[in-house]
Write a protein that holds these residues in place. Sequence first.
Motif, PDB file in Angstrom:
ATOM      1  N   VAL A 196      11.147  17.762 -16.861  1.00  0.00           N
ATOM      2  CA  VAL A 196      11.148  16.993 -18.105  1.00  0.00           C
ATOM      3  C   VAL A 196       9.724  17.044 -18.644  1.00  0.00           C
ATOM      4  O   VAL A 196       8.794  17.400 -17.924  1.00  0.00           O
ATOM      5  N   ARG A 197       9.529  16.687 -19.908  1.00  0.00           N
ATOM      6  CA  ARG A 197       8.204  16.704 -20.512  1.00  0.00           C
ATOM      7  C   ARG A 197       7.688  15.290 -20.701  1.00  0.00           C
ATOM      8  O   ARG A 197       8.393  14.423 -21.221  1.00  0.00           O
ATOM      9  N   THR A 198       6.439  15.067 -20.306  1.00  0.00           N
ATOM     10  CA  THR A 198       5.847  13.750 -20.503  1.00  0.00           C
ATOM     11  C   THR A 198       5.685  13.428 -21.983  1.00  0.00           C
ATOM     12  O   THR A 198       5.671  12.254 -22.366  1.00  0.00           O
ATOM     13  N   ASP A 199       5.563  14.485 -22.820  1.00  0.00           N
ATOM     14  CA  ASP A 199       5.416  14.252 -24.256  1.00  0.00           C
ATOM     15  C   ASP A 199       6.750  14.332 -24.996  1.00  0.00           C
ATOM     16  O   ASP A 199       6.786  14.291 -26.224  1.00  0.00           O
ATOM     17  N   GLY A 200       7.852  14.452 -24.253  1.00  0.00           N
ATOM     18  CA  GLY A 200       9.178  14.436 -24.858  1.00  0.00           C
ATOM     19  C   GLY A 200       9.625  15.742 -25.467  1.00  0.00           C
ATOM     20  O   GLY A 200      10.701  15.805 -26.073  1.00  0.00           O
ATOM     21  N   ASP A 201       8.834  16.806 -25.304  1.00  0.00           N
ATOM     22  CA  ASP A 201       9.199  18.094 -25.891  1.00  0.00           C
ATOM     23  C   ASP A 201      10.215  18.816 -24.992  1.00  0.00           C
ATOM     24  O   ASP A 201      10.699  18.270 -24.004  1.00  0.00           O
ATOM     25  N   LYS A 202      10.515  20.068 -25.314  1.00  0.00           N
ATOM     26  CA  LYS A 202      11.540  20.838 -24.607  1.00  0.00           C
ATOM     27  C   LYS A 202      11.191  21.005 -23.131  1.00  0.00           C
ATOM     28  O   LYS A 202      10.025  21.102 -22.756  1.00  0.00           O
ATOM     29  N   SER A 203      12.230  21.090 -22.291  1.00  0.00           N
ATOM     30  CA  SER A 203      12.064  21.189 -20.848  1.00  0.00           C
ATOM     31  C   SER A 203      13.290  21.862 -20.253  1.00  0.00           C
ATOM     32  O   SER A 203      14.251  22.187 -20.964  1.00  0.00           O
ATOM     33  N   LEU A 204      13.285  22.057 -18.942  1.00  0.00           N
ATOM     34  CA  LEU A 204      14.443  22.654 -18.273  1.00  0.00           C
ATOM     35  C   LEU A 204      15.696  21.815 -18.468  1.00  0.00           C
ATOM     36  O   LEU A 204      16.771  22.358 -18.766  1.00  0.00           O
ATOM     37  N   THR A 205      15.590  20.512 -18.284  1.00  0.00           N
ATOM     38  CA  THR A 205      16.777  19.668 -18.447  1.00  0.00           C
ATOM     39  C   THR A 205      17.239  19.647 -19.897  1.00  0.00           C
ATOM     40  O   THR A 205      18.446  19.641 -20.167  1.00  0.00           O
ATOM     41  N   TRP A 206      16.293  19.665 -20.827  1.00  0.00           N
ATOM     42  CA  TRP A 206      16.660  19.718 -22.252  1.00  0.00           C
ATOM     43  C   TRP A 206      17.454  20.985 -22.540  1.00  0.00           C
ATOM     44  O   TRP A 206      18.479  20.954 -23.224  1.00  0.00           O
ATOM     45  N   THR A 207      16.984  22.124 -22.011  1.00  0.00           N
ATOM     46  CA  THR A 207      17.663  23.389 -22.253  1.00  0.00           C
ATOM     47  C   THR A 207      19.043  23.420 -21.609  1.00  0.00           C
ATOM     48  O   THR A 207      20.018  23.872 -22.220  1.00  0.00           O
ATOM     49  N   LEU A 208      19.146  22.954 -20.379  1.00  0.00           N
ATOM     50  CA  LEU A 208      20.451  22.958 -19.714  1.00  0.00           C
ATOM     51  C   LEU A 208      21.442  22.055 -20.448  1.00  0.00           C
ATOM     52  O   LEU A 208      22.627  22.393 -20.563  1.00  0.00           O
ATOM     53  N   ASP A 209      20.971  20.932 -20.960  1.00  0.00           N
ATOM     54  CA  ASP A 209      21.836  20.069 -21.770  1.00  0.00           C
ATOM     55  C   ASP A 209      22.266  20.787 -23.046  1.00  0.00           C
ATOM     56  O   ASP A 209      23.420  20.680 -23.479  1.00  0.00           O
ATOM     57  N   LEU A 210      21.330  21.511 -23.664  1.00  0.00           N
ATOM     58  CA  LEU A 210      21.631  22.263 -24.876  1.00  0.00           C
ATOM     59  C   LEU A 210      22.689  23.325 -24.606  1.00  0.00           C
ATOM     60  O   LEU A 210      23.672  23.447 -25.359  1.00  0.00           O
ATOM     61  N   TYR A 211      22.501  24.097 -23.547  1.00  0.00           N
ATOM     62  CA  TYR A 211      23.467  25.139 -23.208  1.00  0.00           C
ATOM     63  C   TYR A 211      24.849  24.531 -22.965  1.00  0.00           C
ATOM     64  O   TYR A 211      25.864  25.088 -23.404  1.00  0.00           O
ATOM     65  N   ALA A 212      24.877  23.403 -22.269  1.00  0.00           N
ATOM     66  CA  ALA A 212      26.166  22.748 -22.014  1.00  0.00           C
ATOM     67  C   ALA A 212      26.825  22.315 -23.313  1.00  0.00           C
ATOM     68  O   ALA A 212      28.049  22.448 -23.480  1.00  0.00           O
ATOM     69  N   SER A 213      26.030  21.804 -24.258  1.00  0.00           N
ATOM     70  CA  SER A 213      26.585  21.348 -25.540  1.00  0.00           C
ATOM     71  C   SER A 213      27.154  22.501 -26.352  1.00  0.00           C
ATOM     72  O   SER A 213      28.034  22.294 -27.205  1.00  0.00           O
ATOM     73  N   LYS A 214      26.678  23.726 -26.098  1.00  0.00           N
ATOM     74  CA  LYS A 214      27.176  24.915 -26.802  1.00  0.00           C
ATOM     75  C   LYS A 214      28.349  25.564 -26.078  1.00  0.00           C
ATOM     76  O   LYS A 214      28.867  26.594 -26.521  1.00  0.00           O
ATOM     77  N   GLY A 215      28.737  24.965 -24.953  1.00  0.00           N
ATOM     78  CA  GLY A 215      29.888  25.479 -24.223  1.00  0.00           C
ATOM     79  C   GLY A 215      29.590  26.579 -23.229  1.00  0.00           C
ATOM     80  O   GLY A 215      30.511  27.269 -22.774  1.00  0.00           O
ATOM     81  N   VAL A 216      28.318  26.767 -22.859  1.00  0.00           N
ATOM     82  CA  VAL A 216      27.977  27.779 -21.863  1.00  0.00           C
ATOM     83  C   VAL A 216      28.303  27.213 -20.477  1.00  0.00           C
ATOM     84  O   VAL A 216      27.725  26.204 -20.071  1.00  0.00           O
ATOM     85  N   PRO A 217      29.203  27.839 -19.725  1.00  0.00           N
ATOM     86  CA  PRO A 217      29.571  27.305 -18.408  1.00  0.00           C
ATOM     87  C   PRO A 217      28.388  27.318 -17.455  1.00  0.00           C
ATOM     88  O   PRO A 217      27.666  28.305 -17.355  1.00  0.00           O
ATOM     89  N   ALA A 218      28.193  26.223 -16.745  1.00  0.00           N
ATOM     90  CA  ALA A 218      27.065  26.122 -15.817  1.00  0.00           C
ATOM     91  C   ALA A 218      27.117  27.208 -14.755  1.00  0.00           C
ATOM     92  O   ALA A 218      26.076  27.755 -14.359  1.00  0.00           O
TER      93      ALA A 218
END
Length: 213
Positions: A65-87
């Motif tokens: 995660v990012r201390t400044d709230g910017d993009k991170s691994l968890t942000w990206t994985l959440d994004l991919y999930a929201s687009k329907g990319v299977p984990a």
Amino acid sequence: FVGQLRTALRSWNPAARVSVATNGSVSGAGMAVQALASGADRVFMMGYNYRTSGSSPAGSIAPIVRTDGDKSLTWTLDLYASKGVPADRILLGLPYYGRTWHTTSAALNAPTTSSHGVFIPADDLAGVPPGTLIGHDPIEGAAWFAAQDAAGTWHQTYFDDPVTLRAKYDLASGRGLAGVGIWTLGYDRGVTGYWEAISASFGTVRIAGADRY
């Protein structure tokens, strides 16, 4: 192209798999959707370069995660999930390198003033000044240290070591991903702990008379 490539490979080797590398942003998620729909077996999500040479403040290039709230691994994985990319079709790409910046102080995540370059453990770890404390950022997930040069300028380095990589391997396992990948194997050459971290997280199998992880 991806579909044609997979068809050609499968005609030669029925067990062949095609993996497509995509970035950790919105465009990468879109490419992942298209690649899988076109026949790719896996998406190699490049989970690094979240910070680049011009970034400020200093910190992990592959933050959980990012201390400044910017993009991170968890942000990206959440994004991919929201687009329907299977984990279970995602390989989490993680770095065996880091970055060094000139900073305004020795404090964790200090503002940067300029880039000092890429840090590769195999090449640069032995050059860390004696007595330098290498700590771990528990929020973003990175090994880091601060040092002063002869002119008194602070520089900070953030990279992944076996401790931080195990936390990211746990992230991949916890999210049910297909596995992990490394950029780049060999950047750990001569430094202990990297292969052991993979073994501890994923186990060891015997293939053709050699240990493979």
